[in-house]
Design a protein around this motif. Structure first.
Motif, PDB file in Angstrom:
ATOM      1  N   GLU A 193       1.946   9.051   4.164  1.00  0.00           N
ATOM      2  CA  GLU A 193       2.323   8.989   2.747  1.00  0.00           C
ATOM      3  C   GLU A 193       3.446   9.987   2.438  1.00  0.00           C
ATOM      4  O   GLU A 193       4.406   9.658   1.734  1.00  0.00           O
ATOM      5  CB  GLU A 193       1.104   9.261   1.869  1.00  0.00           C
ATOM      6  CG  GLU A 193       1.325   8.986   0.390  1.00  0.00           C
ATOM      7  CD  GLU A 193       1.721   7.542   0.107  1.00  0.00           C
ATOM      8  OE1 GLU A 193       2.527   7.341  -0.826  1.00  0.00           O
ATOM      9  OE2 GLU A 193       1.243   6.633   0.812  1.00  0.00           O
ATOM     10  N   SER A 194       3.341  11.213   2.967  1.00  0.00           N
ATOM     11  CA  SER A 194       4.394  12.216   2.742  1.00  0.00           C
ATOM     12  C   SER A 194       5.701  11.777   3.385  1.00  0.00           C
ATOM     13  O   SER A 194       6.780  11.939   2.795  1.00  0.00           O
ATOM     14  CB  SER A 194       3.953  13.563   3.322  1.00  0.00           C
ATOM     15  OG  SER A 194       2.785  14.032   2.702  1.00  0.00           O
ATOM     16  N   LYS A 202       7.334   3.119  -2.276  1.00  0.00           N
ATOM     17  CA  LYS A 202       6.756   1.948  -2.931  1.00  0.00           C
ATOM     18  C   LYS A 202       7.199   0.658  -2.255  1.00  0.00           C
ATOM     19  O   LYS A 202       6.378  -0.226  -1.971  1.00  0.00           O
ATOM     20  CB  LYS A 202       7.143   1.932  -4.411  1.00  0.00           C
ATOM     21  CG  LYS A 202       6.518   0.798  -5.194  1.00  0.00           C
ATOM     22  CD  LYS A 202       6.906   0.874  -6.665  1.00  0.00           C
ATOM     23  CE  LYS A 202       6.285  -0.283  -7.455  1.00  0.00           C
ATOM     24  NZ  LYS A 202       6.674  -0.210  -8.902  1.00  0.00           N
ATOM     25  N   GLY A 203       8.477   0.550  -1.984  1.00  0.00           N
ATOM     26  CA  GLY A 203       9.005  -0.648  -1.326  1.00  0.00           C
ATOM     27  C   GLY A 203       8.471  -0.811   0.082  1.00  0.00           C
ATOM     28  O   GLY A 203       8.163  -1.929   0.521  1.00  0.00           O
ATOM     29  N   ARG A 204       8.340   0.300   0.797  1.00  0.00           N
ATOM     30  CA  ARG A 204       7.831   0.244   2.168  1.00  0.00           C
ATOM     31  C   ARG A 204       6.372  -0.214   2.199  1.00  0.00           C
ATOM     32  O   ARG A 204       5.988  -1.044   3.026  1.00  0.00           O
ATOM     33  CB  ARG A 204       7.944   1.620   2.818  1.00  0.00           C
ATOM     34  CG  ARG A 204       9.306   1.941   3.367  1.00  0.00           C
ATOM     35  CD  ARG A 204       9.496   1.233   4.687  1.00  0.00           C
ATOM     36  NE  ARG A 204      10.912   1.162   5.008  1.00  0.00           N
ATOM     37  CZ  ARG A 204      11.457   0.237   5.747  1.00  0.00           C
ATOM     38  NH1 ARG A 204      10.706  -0.739   6.224  1.00  0.00           N
ATOM     39  NH2 ARG A 204      12.735   0.233   6.019  1.00  0.00           N
ATOM     40  N   ARG A 205       5.557   0.332   1.313  1.00  0.00           N
ATOM     41  CA  ARG A 205       4.148  -0.064   1.272  1.00  0.00           C
ATOM     42  C   ARG A 205       3.999  -1.542   0.932  1.00  0.00           C
ATOM     43  O   ARG A 205       3.160  -2.253   1.501  1.00  0.00           O
ATOM     44  CB  ARG A 205       3.391   0.798   0.260  1.00  0.00           C
ATOM     45  CG  ARG A 205       3.128   2.228   0.725  1.00  0.00           C
ATOM     46  CD  ARG A 205       2.116   2.910  -0.182  1.00  0.00           C
ATOM     47  NE  ARG A 205       2.598   3.022  -1.547  1.00  0.00           N
ATOM     48  CZ  ARG A 205       3.287   4.051  -2.034  1.00  0.00           C
ATOM     49  NH1 ARG A 205       3.574   5.081  -1.243  1.00  0.00           N
ATOM     50  NH2 ARG A 205       3.685   4.080  -3.285  1.00  0.00           N
ATOM     51  N   ALA A 322       8.681 -15.199  12.142  1.00  0.00           N
ATOM     52  CA  ALA A 322       9.845 -14.508  11.595  1.00  0.00           C
ATOM     53  C   ALA A 322       9.650 -14.123  10.140  1.00  0.00           C
ATOM     54  O   ALA A 322      10.158 -13.098   9.676  1.00  0.00           O
ATOM     55  CB  ALA A 322      11.080 -15.399  11.746  1.00  0.00           C
ATOM     56  N   GLU A 323       8.890 -14.954   9.381  1.00  0.00           N
ATOM     57  CA  GLU A 323       8.677 -14.686   7.964  1.00  0.00           C
ATOM     58  C   GLU A 323       7.872 -13.410   7.726  1.00  0.00           C
ATOM     59  O   GLU A 323       7.870 -12.855   6.626  1.00  0.00           O
ATOM     60  CB  GLU A 323       7.972 -15.875   7.299  1.00  0.00           C
ATOM     61  CG  GLU A 323       6.536 -16.114   7.747  1.00  0.00           C
ATOM     62  CD  GLU A 323       6.403 -16.898   9.038  1.00  0.00           C
ATOM     63  OE1 GLU A 323       5.273 -17.295   9.373  1.00  0.00           O
ATOM     64  OE2 GLU A 323       7.441 -17.111   9.725  1.00  0.00           O
ATOM     65  N   ALA A 324       7.195 -12.931   8.772  1.00  0.00           N
ATOM     66  CA  ALA A 324       6.392 -11.706   8.650  1.00  0.00           C
ATOM     67  C   ALA A 324       7.159 -10.465   9.084  1.00  0.00           C
ATOM     68  O   ALA A 324       6.610  -9.358   9.048  1.00  0.00           O
ATOM     69  CB  ALA A 324       5.112 -11.837   9.467  1.00  0.00           C
ATOM     70  N   SER A 325       8.407 -10.622   9.497  1.00  0.00           N
ATOM     71  CA  SER A 325       9.236  -9.489   9.945  1.00  0.00           C
ATOM     72  C   SER A 325       8.476  -8.578  10.916  1.00  0.00           C
ATOM     73  O   SER A 325       8.254  -7.390  10.637  1.00  0.00           O
ATOM     74  CB  SER A 325       9.727  -8.664   8.744  1.00  0.00           C
ATOM     75  OG  SER A 325      10.440  -9.450   7.838  1.00  0.00           O
ATOM     76  N   PRO A 326       8.062  -9.104  12.078  1.00  0.00           N
ATOM     77  CA  PRO A 326       7.247  -8.300  12.992  1.00  0.00           C
ATOM     78  C   PRO A 326       7.969  -7.068  13.536  1.00  0.00           C
ATOM     79  O   PRO A 326       7.322  -6.072  13.870  1.00  0.00           O
ATOM     80  CB  PRO A 326       6.895  -9.283  14.115  1.00  0.00           C
ATOM     81  CG  PRO A 326       7.947 -10.343  14.045  1.00  0.00           C
ATOM     82  CD  PRO A 326       8.292 -10.472  12.603  1.00  0.00           C
ATOM     83  N   GLY A 327       9.291  -7.128  13.618  1.00  0.00           N
ATOM     84  CA  GLY A 327      10.025  -5.952  14.075  1.00  0.00           C
ATOM     85  C   GLY A 327       9.881  -4.784  13.122  1.00  0.00           C
ATOM     86  O   GLY A 327       9.636  -3.643  13.525  1.00  0.00           O
ATOM     87  N   GLU A 328      10.012  -5.061  11.812  1.00  0.00           N
ATOM     88  CA  GLU A 328       9.830  -4.025  10.794  1.00  0.00           C
ATOM     89  C   GLU A 328       8.399  -3.494  10.820  1.00  0.00           C
ATOM     90  O   GLU A 328       8.156  -2.291  10.713  1.00  0.00           O
ATOM     91  CB  GLU A 328      10.149  -4.601   9.412  1.00  0.00           C
ATOM     92  CG  GLU A 328      11.627  -4.707   9.112  1.00  0.00           C
ATOM     93  CD  GLU A 328      12.202  -3.407   8.582  1.00  0.00           C
ATOM     94  OE1 GLU A 328      11.427  -2.459   8.337  1.00  0.00           O
ATOM     95  OE2 GLU A 328      13.432  -3.331   8.427  1.00  0.00           O
ATOM     96  N   TRP A 332       6.732   0.420  11.453  1.00  0.00           N
ATOM     97  CA  TRP A 332       5.724   1.074  10.596  1.00  0.00           C
ATOM     98  C   TRP A 332       4.571   1.577  11.449  1.00  0.00           C
ATOM     99  O   TRP A 332       4.138   2.726  11.338  1.00  0.00           O
ATOM    100  CB  TRP A 332       5.225   0.086   9.545  1.00  0.00           C
ATOM    101  CG  TRP A 332       4.056   0.605   8.744  1.00  0.00           C
ATOM    102  CD1 TRP A 332       2.776   0.822   9.194  1.00  0.00           C
ATOM    103  CD2 TRP A 332       4.045   0.985   7.365  1.00  0.00           C
ATOM    104  NE1 TRP A 332       1.972   1.298   8.195  1.00  0.00           N
ATOM    105  CE2 TRP A 332       2.720   1.411   7.058  1.00  0.00           C
ATOM    106  CE3 TRP A 332       5.003   0.993   6.357  1.00  0.00           C
ATOM    107  CZ2 TRP A 332       2.358   1.837   5.784  1.00  0.00           C
ATOM    108  CZ3 TRP A 332       4.636   1.420   5.089  1.00  0.00           C
ATOM    109  CH2 TRP A 332       3.344   1.839   4.814  1.00  0.00           C
ATOM    110  N   LEU A 333       4.055   0.703  12.323  1.00  0.00           N
ATOM    111  CA  LEU A 333       2.893   1.055  13.130  1.00  0.00           C
ATOM    112  C   LEU A 333       3.205   2.189  14.106  1.00  0.00           C
ATOM    113  O   LEU A 333       2.384   3.084  14.315  1.00  0.00           O
ATOM    114  CB  LEU A 333       2.398  -0.182  13.886  1.00  0.00           C
ATOM    115  CG  LEU A 333       1.868  -1.321  13.008  1.00  0.00           C
ATOM    116  CD1 LEU A 333       1.618  -2.575  13.843  1.00  0.00           C
ATOM    117  CD2 LEU A 333       0.599  -0.904  12.273  1.00  0.00           C
TER     118      LEU A 333
END
Length: 413
Positions: A193-194, A202-205, A322-328, A332-333
């Protein structure tokens, strides 16, 4: 083997192989003068292994100049080595692992594995870093030039941050040109979160929630971030296949097609220290469930040196979710997974790409050391300077950069 002493004299020193043994580490009265700096050139890594590995323990010395990383590259390629070994009295001051190959048509001394390094620093002792400000730049350059004389036309050390985490690199004493590529960094703070507060949290979450929901609707997924050595090597082979297909679709040459490159990266997977703070290459992936059970939607390879994580490679399969943007989602993970593991910096590597800018609030300039070793090398140095500044100009003008990218795809280079 060749040697050169600072200040430079006309008398060359010629040392035997036995003279290249590991020196006794000592500091007399805590002082050294610049005149005590001796530079020796070796054509093998083994005589320096013990002191080299000692320098590897300094986390401000890049993983890409570590003994095991250079050994993996050397075993795969077998290029002529010219290891630059600097000593202050009986104490090692620095090691610059360079190899000789053709670059722009000139015999060029470059860092081992230069084309696949995201950050280069050389290997310097803390003591030498402190004393480097007392060395005259011209004498330092001339000493290295004399030591490498006859071996190459040009010394070209690329992708160096001259100031790295509050430490000035002694290579800044040599002639440099700013590299056209910058590196993109995300500092990791107390928790995810930090960390997100630095980059539109907000956009990332929101993106993360959408991505996970879409993948769950397709049957779910597994995040792979560890496994046996065999599983890691299989993921790397899958990366080569997917990346090759992606390069082909973009009309670009496959930079991972060379069997030697593949052998080197497989060797990097086997680089591990006991406490996990030095990792040559670790593969991460999103593996689908449901109707596409076992298919890999996104892949990336991370390296670690101390608290510094580097993303060395990544790719996606555009035919999968592709619609789930697995690279992005994979980024995150990977970033979330580094919290609580003693990591404070996630490095997206060199090159300006949209996803890097969206994640990374810090942009770092890199420089190239360009030191001609002879008259012919002066021409090579000028050519590299002109090409580098030309690329930098194009990249700083988005319209010109887009045109250059289209041309590159058309001609396939």
């Amino acid at each position: 083997m060749q040697a050169q002493t600072l200040p430079v004299s006309d008398r060359a020193q010629h040392l035997t192989r036995s003279d290249a043994g590991i020196p006794k580490q000592s500091i007399v009265d805590g002082q050294f003068s610049a005149s005590e700096l001796n530079i020796v050139i070796l054509d093998r890594m083994e005589p320096l292994e013990a002191v080299w590995r000692e320098l590897d323990r300094d986390n401000l010395n890049s993983l890409h100049q570590s003994y095991d990383w250079c050994l993996s590259w050397t075993r795969a390629f077998g290029h002529q080595l010219s290891i630059v070994w600097g000593r202050l009295g009986d104490e090692t001051a620095f090691i610059l692992p360079v190899e000789i190959n053709r670059f722009h048509g000139f015999r060029t001394a470059r860092f081992v594995g230069a084309d696949h390094s995201n950050i280069n620093t050389g290997l310097f002792t803390t003591r030498f870093v402190e004393l480097a400000s007392n060395i005259e730049p011209q004498k330092f350059a001339e000493s290295i030039r004399r030591a490498l004389a006859g071996r190459a036309d040009l010394l070209l050390l690329q992708n160096i941050p001259l100031d790295w985490r509050d430490r000035r690199n002694p290579l800044a004493l040599l002639p440099t040109v700013q590299n056209q590529n910058h590196a993109y960094h995300l500092p990791l703070l107390g928790g995810m979160e930090s960390t997100l507060q630095q980059v539109n949290a907000k956009g990332r979450r929101k993106k993360y929630r959408i991505q996970t929901r879409r993948l769950e609707a397709l049957g779910g997924f597994d995040y792979i971030c560890s496994g046996t050595a065999e599983e890691q090597h299989l993921l790397l082979d899958r990366f080569f296949k997917q990346k090759g297909e992606r390069f082909k679709a973009l009309g670009l040459p496959d930079v991972f097609e060379d069997p030697s490159i593949r052998a080197f990266l497989h060797g990097a997977i086997d680089i591990r220290d006991r406490d996990g703070e030095a990792v040559g290459l670790e593969m991460h992936a999103i593996r689908l469930k449901g109707d596409r059970e076992g298919d890999i939607a996104a892949l990336a390879g991370l390296s670690r040196k101390g608290d510094h994580i580097i993303c060395q490679l990544s790719t996606i399969d555009e035919s999968l979710a592709a619609e789930a943007s697995p690279g992005e989602l994979l980024f995150w993970l990977m970033i979330a997974g580094q919290h609580g593991r003693g990591v404070s910096l996630f490095d997206f590597g060199l090159g300006d790409q949209r996803y890097k800018r969206s994640w990374a609030p810090v942009e770092i300039e890199h420089h190239d050391v360009v030191l001609p070793l002879c008259l012919r090398g002066s021409v090579g140095g000028w050519i590299h300077w002109a090409i580098t500044r030309g690329k930098a100009f194009i990249k700083s003008h988005q319209k010109s950069y887009r045109i250059a990218q289209r041309v590159r795809r058309l001609v396939g280079v």
